[in-house]
Design an enzyme around this catalytic site. Structure first.
Site, PDB file in Angstrom:
ATOM      1  NE  ARG A 136      -1.234  -8.326   2.046  1.00  0.00           N
ATOM      2  CZ  ARG A 136      -1.912  -7.310   1.524  1.00  0.00           C
ATOM      3  NH1 ARG A 136      -3.223  -7.372   1.439  1.00  0.00           N
ATOM      4  NH2 ARG A 136      -1.287  -6.235   1.094  1.00  0.00           N
ATOM      5  CB  VAL A 137      -3.510  -8.488   7.879  1.00  0.00           C
ATOM      6  CG1 VAL A 137      -4.298  -7.229   8.186  1.00  0.00           C
ATOM      7  CG2 VAL A 137      -4.186  -9.710   8.503  1.00  0.00           C
ATOM      8  N   GLY A 138      -3.540  -6.715   4.970  1.00  0.00           N
ATOM      9  CA  GLY A 138      -3.030  -5.514   4.313  1.00  0.00           C
ATOM     10  C   GLY A 138      -3.248  -4.276   5.161  1.00  0.00           C
ATOM     11  CG  ASP A 139      -3.333  -0.613   3.002  1.00  0.00           C
ATOM     12  OD1 ASP A 139      -3.620  -1.653   2.355  1.00  0.00           O
ATOM     13  OD2 ASP A 139      -3.551   0.519   2.559  1.00  0.00           O
ATOM     14  CB  THR A 186      -8.805  -1.515  -1.648  1.00  0.00           C
ATOM     15  OG1 THR A 186      -7.918  -2.565  -1.342  1.00  0.00           O
ATOM     16  CG2 THR A 186      -9.382  -0.949  -0.364  1.00  0.00           C
ATOM     17  N   GLY A 233      -0.494  -2.488  -0.047  1.00  0.00           N
ATOM     18  CA  GLY A 233      -0.791  -2.115   1.324  1.00  0.00           C
ATOM     19  C   GLY A 233       0.392  -2.164   2.269  1.00  0.00           C
ATOM     20  CB  THR A 237      -6.329   1.778  -3.091  1.00  0.00           C
ATOM     21  OG1 THR A 237      -6.147   2.969  -3.850  1.00  0.00           O
ATOM     22  CG2 THR A 237      -7.704   1.804  -2.453  1.00  0.00           C
ATOM     23  N   GLY A 238      -3.751   0.182  -3.173  1.00  0.00           N
ATOM     24  CA  GLY A 238      -2.486  -0.211  -3.778  1.00  0.00           C
ATOM     25  C   GLY A 238      -1.731  -1.155  -2.855  1.00  0.00           C
TER      26      GLY A 238
HETATM   27  N1  ASP Z   1      -4.329  -1.983  -0.161  1.00  0.00           N
HETATM   28  C1  ASP Z   1      -4.922  -3.271  -0.414  1.00  0.00           C
HETATM   29  C2  ASP Z   1      -4.131  -4.302   0.310  1.00  0.00           C
HETATM   30  O1  ASP Z   1      -2.920  -4.201   0.346  1.00  0.00           O
HETATM   31  C3  ASP Z   1      -5.005  -3.625  -1.824  1.00  0.00           C
HETATM   32  C4  ASP Z   1      -5.348  -2.508  -2.757  1.00  0.00           C
HETATM   33  O2  ASP Z   1      -5.809  -1.473  -2.346  1.00  0.00           O
HETATM   34  O3  ASP Z   1      -5.142  -2.613  -3.955  1.00  0.00           O
HETATM   35  O4  ASP Z   1      -4.721  -5.253   0.779  1.00  0.00           O
END
Ligand code: ASP
Length: 305
Positions: free
Chosen positions: A193-196, A165, A219, A216-217
């Site tokens: 799917r919806v992330g953060d 991200t 979510g 990031t990571g």
């Molecule tokens: N945080 C993002 C998500 O979960 C992915 C990412 O940042 O690596 O969609």
């Protein structure tokens, strides 16, 4: 007055000069973070954002983005948006042109069309190849996956480690803060799917009175912890940026062992970042710098349980 600055995830470094030019001529933090995000969205070599971002398990690129104006607390977000080049600009239009704060899926695409947003074929030949390889590892092909009535076993078995991200936190000459996050989300995710990243308070938050933070990571952890809002609350309570970054990762570590990163910016332009994985970078640039700087994120390992 603070020196204008933009802080980003490591992959945001190529976008920083564009935003810094805006801040250097007295432009707003909001314009700067949008401009930075657009650079990465248009770059097909970043496989975690915009065009060239990795698709969901069905091979569809579903994009999430949000933007926050730290002064007015106006926000706009889109989720699972398909077929448009700049989800961050669609998110900004949601904020500025309509009565809502978030649009998803077909509604988001309809809105993007209505405002004349630039269309794009976001699945590139390179990301299609990655998707096909991923399917092959699960014993599937593009044709077979489309026939499946159950996608969950494939999602559960194949996709856990693919994240990425880009986020930007900016402080402008007037002391206003803004933040933007844009992503193709969890690669090979379940459709819808919806992330953060588009969830304001989870992956993205800022308040001109206290500071800004973005994640990031994995979510799902940021949603469960409301990580970005919690980080800004901690700044408001007087914690230092590095302490806030550390505690944000510690909160994620307390839930699950999954990659997680945060960037933090204060109203004075101090910044910090932390992660629970080795080798992760973050980036920043001020109006006094000729090029972006990067540094390792502070490591907060999960440790034995
Ligand atoms: N945080 C993002 C998500 O979960 C992915 C990412 O940042 O690596 O969609």
């Amino acid at each position: 007055m603070p020196v204008p600055i933009i802080v980003a995830s490591g992959n945001g470094a190529p976008g920083l000069p564009v935003g810094i030019r805006i801040l250097a001529r007295g432009g707003s933090a909001l314009d700067a973070v949008e401009a930075c995000a657009k650079v990465i969205e248009a770059d097909p070599t970043d496989t975690s954002v915009g065009r060239g971002g990795r698709p969901n398990v069905l091979g569809e690129v579903e994009l999430d983005a949000s933007i926050v104006d730290g002064t007015t607390h106006r926000t706009g977000a889109v989720a699972a948006l398909q077929g448009y080049l700049h989800p961050i600009s669609v998110a900004r239009a949601v904020m500025e042109r309509g009565p809502h704060v978030m649009l998803v899926g077909e509604g988001a695409a309809r809105f993007a069309k209505e405002i004349g947003a630039s269309k794009a074929q976001n699945l590139t030949a390179a990301t299609r190849k990655l998707w096909v390889e991923r399917l092959r590892a699960a014993g599937e092909t593009p044709a077979s996956i489309r026939r499946r009535s159950k996608l969950l076993p494939i999602v559960l078995n194949t996709v856990r480690e693919h994240f990425g991200t880009v986020n930007f936190l900016a402080l402008d000459r007037k002391g206003h803060l803004a933040s933007a996050v844009t992503t193709s989300g969890w690669a090979y995710k379940y459709p819808g799917r919806v992330g953060d990243s588009p969830i304001v308070g989870a992956g993205n938050y800022c308040d001109t009175r206290y500071g800004a933070a973005a994640c990031t990571g994995y979510g799902e952890l940021a949603i469960r912890n409301l990580s970005a809002k919690t980080a800004v609350d901690r700044l408001a309570a007087g914690m230092r940026a590095d302490e806030v970054a550390h505690s944000t990762i510690a909160d994620a570590n307390a839930l699950e062992d999954a990659a997680f990163n945060v960037v933090v910016l204060t109203t004075k332009g101090e910044h910090a970042s932390a992660t629970n994985r080795e080798g992760r970078q973050y980036a920043w640039m001020t109006t006094e710098m000729k090029e972006a700087a990067t540094a390792p994120r502070a490591l907060v390992p999960r440790g034995p349980r």
